[in-house]
Write a protein that holds these residues in place. Structure first.
Motif, PDB file in Angstrom:
ATOM      1  N   THR A  20       0.833  -1.209   0.000  1.00 49.40           N
ATOM      2  CA  THR A  20       0.000   0.000   0.000  1.00 49.40           C
ATOM      3  C   THR A  20       0.870   1.263   0.000  1.00 49.40           C
ATOM      4  O   THR A  20       2.092   1.178   0.166  1.00 49.40           O
ATOM      5  CB  THR A  20      -0.969  -0.010   1.206  1.00 49.40           C
ATOM      6  OG1 THR A  20      -0.208   0.136   2.409  1.00 49.40           O
ATOM      7  CG2 THR A  20      -1.773  -1.305   1.281  1.00 49.40           C
ATOM      8  N   SER A  22       2.807   3.701   1.015  1.00 53.23           N
ATOM      9  CA  SER A  22       3.680   4.264   2.051  1.00 53.23           C
ATOM     10  C   SER A  22       5.063   4.494   1.461  1.00 53.23           C
ATOM     11  O   SER A  22       5.483   3.784   0.540  1.00 53.23           O
ATOM     12  CB  SER A  22       3.773   3.292   3.230  1.00 53.23           C
ATOM     13  OG  SER A  22       4.938   3.522   3.975  1.00 53.23           O
ATOM     14  N   ILE A  23       5.765   5.419   2.065  1.00 52.50           N
ATOM     15  CA  ILE A  23       7.132   5.708   1.627  1.00 52.50           C
ATOM     16  C   ILE A  23       8.027   4.464   1.791  1.00 52.50           C
ATOM     17  O   ILE A  23       9.032   4.311   1.107  1.00 52.50           O
ATOM     18  CB  ILE A  23       7.689   6.926   2.421  1.00 52.50           C
ATOM     19  CG1 ILE A  23       8.957   7.474   1.798  1.00 52.50           C
ATOM     20  CG2 ILE A  23       7.899   6.606   3.877  1.00 52.50           C
ATOM     21  CD1 ILE A  23       8.692   8.278   0.580  1.00 52.50           C
ATOM     22  N   THR A  47      -1.926  -1.367  -4.242  1.00 48.42           N
ATOM     23  CA  THR A  47      -3.000  -0.372  -4.301  1.00 48.42           C
ATOM     24  C   THR A  47      -2.569   0.700  -5.308  1.00 48.42           C
ATOM     25  O   THR A  47      -1.367   0.802  -5.641  1.00 48.42           O
ATOM     26  CB  THR A  47      -3.228   0.293  -2.933  1.00 48.42           C
ATOM     27  OG1 THR A  47      -2.024   0.964  -2.550  1.00 48.42           O
ATOM     28  CG2 THR A  47      -3.628  -0.715  -1.867  1.00 48.42           C
ATOM     29  N   GLY A  49      -2.378   3.726  -4.665  1.00 44.85           N
ATOM     30  CA  GLY A  49      -1.466   4.581  -3.901  1.00 44.85           C
ATOM     31  C   GLY A  49      -0.042   4.057  -3.961  1.00 44.85           C
ATOM     32  O   GLY A  49       0.918   4.826  -4.111  1.00 44.85           O
ATOM     33  N   ALA A  50       0.113   2.753  -3.876  1.00 42.77           N
ATOM     34  CA  ALA A  50       1.451   2.157  -3.863  1.00 42.77           C
ATOM     35  C   ALA A  50       2.177   2.397  -5.177  1.00 42.77           C
ATOM     36  O   ALA A  50       3.410   2.530  -5.201  1.00 42.77           O
ATOM     37  CB  ALA A  50       1.350   0.666  -3.570  1.00 42.77           C
ATOM     38  N   PHE A  53       4.767   4.996  -5.487  1.00 44.14           N
ATOM     39  CA  PHE A  53       6.057   4.816  -4.818  1.00 44.14           C
ATOM     40  C   PHE A  53       6.913   3.733  -5.473  1.00 44.14           C
ATOM     41  O   PHE A  53       8.128   3.750  -5.359  1.00 44.14           O
ATOM     42  CB  PHE A  53       5.836   4.434  -3.344  1.00 44.14           C
ATOM     43  CG  PHE A  53       5.137   5.481  -2.553  1.00 44.14           C
ATOM     44  CD1 PHE A  53       5.851   6.471  -1.908  1.00 44.14           C
ATOM     45  CD2 PHE A  53       3.750   5.487  -2.460  1.00 44.14           C
ATOM     46  CE1 PHE A  53       5.211   7.450  -1.172  1.00 44.14           C
ATOM     47  CE2 PHE A  53       3.101   6.453  -1.717  1.00 44.14           C
ATOM     48  CZ  PHE A  53       3.822   7.456  -1.076  1.00 44.14           C
ATOM     49  N   THR A  98      -0.865   0.927   5.103  1.00 39.95           N
ATOM     50  CA  THR A  98      -1.149   2.334   5.458  1.00 39.95           C
ATOM     51  C   THR A  98      -2.321   2.400   6.439  1.00 39.95           C
ATOM     52  O   THR A  98      -3.115   1.449   6.553  1.00 39.95           O
ATOM     53  CB  THR A  98      -1.555   3.140   4.214  1.00 39.95           C
ATOM     54  OG1 THR A  98      -2.675   2.486   3.619  1.00 39.95           O
ATOM     55  CG2 THR A  98      -0.431   3.271   3.223  1.00 39.95           C
ATOM     56  N   ALA A  99      -2.446   3.556   7.098  1.00 41.73           N
ATOM     57  CA  ALA A  99      -3.586   3.789   7.994  1.00 41.73           C
ATOM     58  C   ALA A  99      -4.889   3.653   7.206  1.00 41.73           C
ATOM     59  O   ALA A  99      -5.873   3.091   7.696  1.00 41.73           O
ATOM     60  CB  ALA A  99      -3.475   5.194   8.593  1.00 41.73           C
ATOM     61  N   HIS A 100      -4.862   4.124   5.962  1.00 42.98           N
ATOM     62  CA  HIS A 100      -6.052   4.088   5.107  1.00 42.98           C
ATOM     63  C   HIS A 100      -6.508   2.650   4.821  1.00 42.98           C
ATOM     64  O   HIS A 100      -7.673   2.300   5.004  1.00 42.98           O
ATOM     65  CB  HIS A 100      -5.717   4.842   3.803  1.00 42.98           C
ATOM     66  CG  HIS A 100      -6.823   4.878   2.819  1.00 42.98           C
ATOM     67  ND1 HIS A 100      -6.694   4.401   1.540  1.00 42.98           N
ATOM     68  CD2 HIS A 100      -8.093   5.328   2.917  1.00 42.98           C
ATOM     69  CE1 HIS A 100      -7.839   4.562   0.885  1.00 42.98           C
ATOM     70  NE2 HIS A 100      -8.692   5.133   1.704  1.00 42.98           N
ATOM     71  N   THR A 101      -5.570   1.796   4.410  1.00 37.45           N
ATOM     72  CA  THR A 101      -5.941   0.406   4.093  1.00 37.45           C
ATOM     73  C   THR A 101      -6.332  -0.339   5.366  1.00 37.45           C
ATOM     74  O   THR A 101      -7.262  -1.160   5.353  1.00 37.45           O
ATOM     75  CB  THR A 101      -4.791  -0.297   3.338  1.00 37.45           C
ATOM     76  OG1 THR A 101      -4.700   0.303   2.043  1.00 37.45           O
ATOM     77  CG2 THR A 101      -5.049  -1.794   3.185  1.00 37.45           C
ATOM     78  N   ASP A 112     -10.989  -2.085  -3.704  1.00 42.87           N
ATOM     79  CA  ASP A 112      -9.836  -2.316  -4.583  1.00 42.87           C
ATOM     80  C   ASP A 112      -9.493  -3.801  -4.494  1.00 42.87           C
ATOM     81  O   ASP A 112     -10.089  -4.544  -3.697  1.00 42.87           O
ATOM     82  CB  ASP A 112      -8.637  -1.410  -4.214  1.00 42.87           C
ATOM     83  CG  ASP A 112      -8.101  -1.653  -2.813  1.00 42.87           C
ATOM     84  OD1 ASP A 112      -8.448  -2.698  -2.207  1.00 42.87           O
ATOM     85  OD2 ASP A 112      -7.337  -0.813  -2.307  1.00 42.87           O
ATOM     86  N   ALA A 130       2.686   0.888   8.775  1.00 41.96           N
ATOM     87  CA  ALA A 130       3.813   1.830   8.595  1.00 41.96           C
ATOM     88  C   ALA A 130       3.198   3.197   8.383  1.00 41.96           C
ATOM     89  O   ALA A 130       2.402   3.380   7.457  1.00 41.96           O
ATOM     90  CB  ALA A 130       4.652   1.441   7.388  1.00 41.96           C
ATOM     91  N   MET A 135      -0.221   9.635  13.158  1.00 42.72           N
ATOM     92  CA  MET A 135      -1.256   8.829  12.477  1.00 42.72           C
ATOM     93  C   MET A 135      -1.451   7.507  13.217  1.00 42.72           C
ATOM     94  O   MET A 135      -2.572   7.045  13.390  1.00 42.72           O
ATOM     95  CB  MET A 135      -0.841   8.514  11.032  1.00 42.72           C
ATOM     96  CG  MET A 135      -1.066   9.608  10.041  1.00 42.72           C
ATOM     97  SD  MET A 135      -0.357   9.153   8.440  1.00 42.72           S
ATOM     98  CE  MET A 135      -1.770   8.464   7.608  1.00 42.72           C
TER      99      MET A 135
HETATM  100  C1  LIG Z   1       5.142  10.883   0.321  1.00 45.24           C
HETATM  101  C2  LIG Z   1       3.997  10.202   1.013  1.00 45.24           C
HETATM  102  C3  LIG Z   1       4.248   9.208   1.943  1.00 45.24           C
HETATM  103  C4  LIG Z   1       3.206   8.576   2.587  1.00 45.24           C
HETATM  104  N1  LIG Z   1       3.501   7.600   3.519  1.00 45.24           N
HETATM  105  C5  LIG Z   1       2.477   7.021   4.193  1.00 45.24           C
HETATM  106  C6  LIG Z   1       2.750   6.050   5.170  1.00 45.24           C
HETATM  107  O1  LIG Z   1       3.907   5.676   5.429  1.00 45.24           O
HETATM  108  N2  LIG Z   1       1.716   5.504   5.857  1.00 45.24           N
HETATM  109  C7  LIG Z   1       0.425   5.875   5.617  1.00 45.24           C
HETATM  110  O2  LIG Z   1      -0.483   5.374   6.295  1.00 45.24           O
HETATM  111  N3  LIG Z   1       0.148   6.799   4.659  1.00 45.24           N
HETATM  112  C8  LIG Z   1       1.119   7.366   3.945  1.00 45.24           C
HETATM  113  N4  LIG Z   1       0.833   8.289   3.000  1.00 45.24           N
HETATM  114  C9  LIG Z   1      -0.557   8.602   2.690  1.00 45.24           C
HETATM  115  C10 LIG Z   1      -1.187   7.503   1.842  1.00 45.24           C
HETATM  116  O3  LIG Z   1      -0.460   7.295   0.648  1.00 45.24           O
HETATM  117  C11 LIG Z   1      -2.654   7.830   1.555  1.00 45.24           C
HETATM  118  O4  LIG Z   1      -3.386   7.812   2.780  1.00 45.24           O
HETATM  119  C12 LIG Z   1      -3.286   6.920   0.550  1.00 45.24           C
HETATM  120  O5  LIG Z   1      -4.668   7.263   0.451  1.00 45.24           O
HETATM  121  C13 LIG Z   1      -3.162   5.470   0.944  1.00 45.24           C
HETATM  122  O6  LIG Z   1      -3.861   4.666   0.021  1.00 45.24           O
HETATM  123  P1  LIG Z   1      -3.730   3.087   0.021  1.00 45.24           P
HETATM  124  O7  LIG Z   1      -3.829   2.620   1.421  1.00 45.24           O
HETATM  125  O8  LIG Z   1      -4.861   2.620  -0.808  1.00 45.24           O
HETATM  126  O9  LIG Z   1      -2.425   2.765  -0.603  1.00 45.24           O
HETATM  127  C14 LIG Z   1       1.863   8.941   2.299  1.00 45.24           C
HETATM  128  C15 LIG Z   1       1.625   9.923   1.351  1.00 45.24           C
HETATM  129  C16 LIG Z   1       2.670  10.567   0.715  1.00 45.24           C
HETATM  130  C17 LIG Z   1       2.362  11.640  -0.297  1.00 45.24           C
END
Ligand SMILES: Cc1cc2nc3c(=O)[nH]c(=O)nc-3n(C[C@H](O)[C@H](O)[C@H](O)COP(=O)(O)O)c2cc1C
Length: 408
Positions: A20, A22-23, A47, A49-50, A53, A98-101, A112, A130, A135
């Protein structure tokens, strides 16, 4: 190169690796590679989002398999990939999560391919959070993580350390070796030692002389740790009673740290109250100083004519106090008359099995990763176990334990 390892619960398993946004996504590439090298079939699900990265191509190259991003991809070879992935999976791991997933999994979302796969699967799920420290500490995230725990999802970490924001706090993704170790334990849950309680002792005990010095030995604890890991990977509930060592801890086992023989005795006997098997791999000191100095012994005060004598008394052998119902396995680390000494120890101490260990060899024995033993049993039979990793040696001993438990 694919290495199919003997006794490796990861080898041959279907693992869905969810990644997902995250950095710390880059660490997932290492995990995909390590699991593939160990013989797992790794299906990576990213995802959207992933993909900001890390590229799907990275994972295709590492796993040699298609990577899934879009649930509605008309070009996908598998028409209903979310269901086929979900049903084929032996285990699903979200690394990083991520917190979101995590929130979506907690609330049963399926918007998804990753969350849909998790919802449609009966496999064990591991989630490695992570995120930024705030958060992670947010009550919403904490509640969501607790929800996952309550549902039997395994939460790995996070650990404390430097975060991408530059701050130090909780939220750091756990490292790959920790994940691999946890996966081994979870994939081995229904192994042939399922339901058995196994106590393992490890390392070299330390008997204090004064606040600074101890009497110890050259045991590294590697053999005992390897047996504990092997037993866990075959489904046993493991208690590891260990003398001081420099080894990484093992997930999913009950670890008790001790130092002296008396402390080891206490913990081993306590754990043996409910045990099926005891494996005494520790190098237990036969003697301890009669008197322990409260203060550091000084050269100028104590030494007369360049000599210092320390009076020793024998430590009590606690094997005799282990309940008779516990199947006992011992080790005989010998520098001479290997088989005779091991046979004597087997009979005197009432072991069902003993591993005779020639410590004069440089390629096996103390502080190396390999070992070579001879297993002796009560009937006088011997089994040569040639040079192999301590983990594989541990499994050879456990093969014999399984047979004896079947007969009991
Ligand atoms: C540079 C960057 C780094 C991020 N790192 C994290 C992270 O480590 N953990 C996290 O929960 N969200 C992080 N986020 C936010 C998530 O990418 C964002 O909440 C996204 O909606 C997650 O979607 P997903 O869970 O579907 O991948 C980051 C965002 C950016 C722009």
């Amino acid at each position: 190169m694919m290495v199919a390892k003997m006794n490796n619960p990861i080898c041959g398993k279907n693992i869905v690796l969810g990644v997902t946004g995250s950095i710390s996504c880059y660490k997932a590439a290492d995990l995909a590679s390590k699991l593939t090298q160990q013989g797992a079939v790794v299906d990576v699900v990213l995802t959207k989002g992933a993909t900001n990265f890390i590229s799907p191509l990275t994972f295709t190259s590492l796993t040699g398999r298609d990577v899934y991003v879009d649930m509605f991809d008309p070009s996908s070879k598998q028409a209903i990939s979310h269901v086929s992935l979900a049903h084929a999976a032996d285990v699903i791991i979200v690394y990083p999560a991520t917190a979101h997933t995590i929130a979506k999994i907690a609330h049963g979302f399926a918007d998804d391919i990753l969350t849909t796969t998790i919802l449609a699967s009966r496999a064990n799920v591991l989630v490695a959070p992570a995120m930024d420290g705030f958060m992670f500490e947010n009550p919403a995230t904490q509640e969501n993580i607790q929800k996952l725990r309550d549902r039997g999802i395994f939460i790995l970490g996070p650990s404390e350390g430097r975060l991408a924001s530059g701050f130090v706090g909780m939220g750091r993704l756990v490292e790959v070796p920790y994940v691999v170790d946890s996966l081994e334990g979870i994939l081995g849950i229904n192994g042939d030692l399922d339901g058995k309680n196994i106590v393992v002792s490890a390392g070299g005990t330390q008997e204090p002389i004064d606040p600074v010095r101890v009497i110890t030995n050259r045991s590294s604890g590697k053999m005992g740790f390897a047996i504990a890991r092997a037993a866990r990977n075959r489904g046993a509930k493991v208690t590891l009673v260990t003398a001081p060592n420099a080894l990484p801890s093992i997930s999913g086992i009950d670890m008790r740290n001790v130092s002296t023989v008396e402390e080891m005795r206490e913990q081993v006997l306590y754990a043996c109250e409910n045990a099926d098997v005891l494996v005494m791999a520790a190098a237990v000191s036969d003697y301890r100083p009669k008197n322990v100095s409260d203060q550091k012994i000084k050269k100028d005060v104590t030494v007369k004519q360049n000599e210092l004598s320390i009076e020793l008394v024998q430590n009590e052998d606690f094997i005799k106090d282990v309940p008779e119902t516990v199947l006992k396995v011992g080790f005989a680390a010998e520098s001479e008359n290997l088989l005779d000494n091991a046979q004597k120890k087997l009979i005197e101490k009432g072991f069902s099995l003993i591993a005779a260990n020639d410590i004069t060899s440089t390629e096996s024995g103390f502080n190396v990763d390999n070992n070579k033993i001879i297993i002796l049993d009560q009937s006088g039979d011997t089994e040569d176990v040639p040079l192999m990793s301590k983990y594989d040696v541990g499994n050879r001993i456990l093969d014999r334990v399984v047979k004896l438990l079947d007969v009991q």
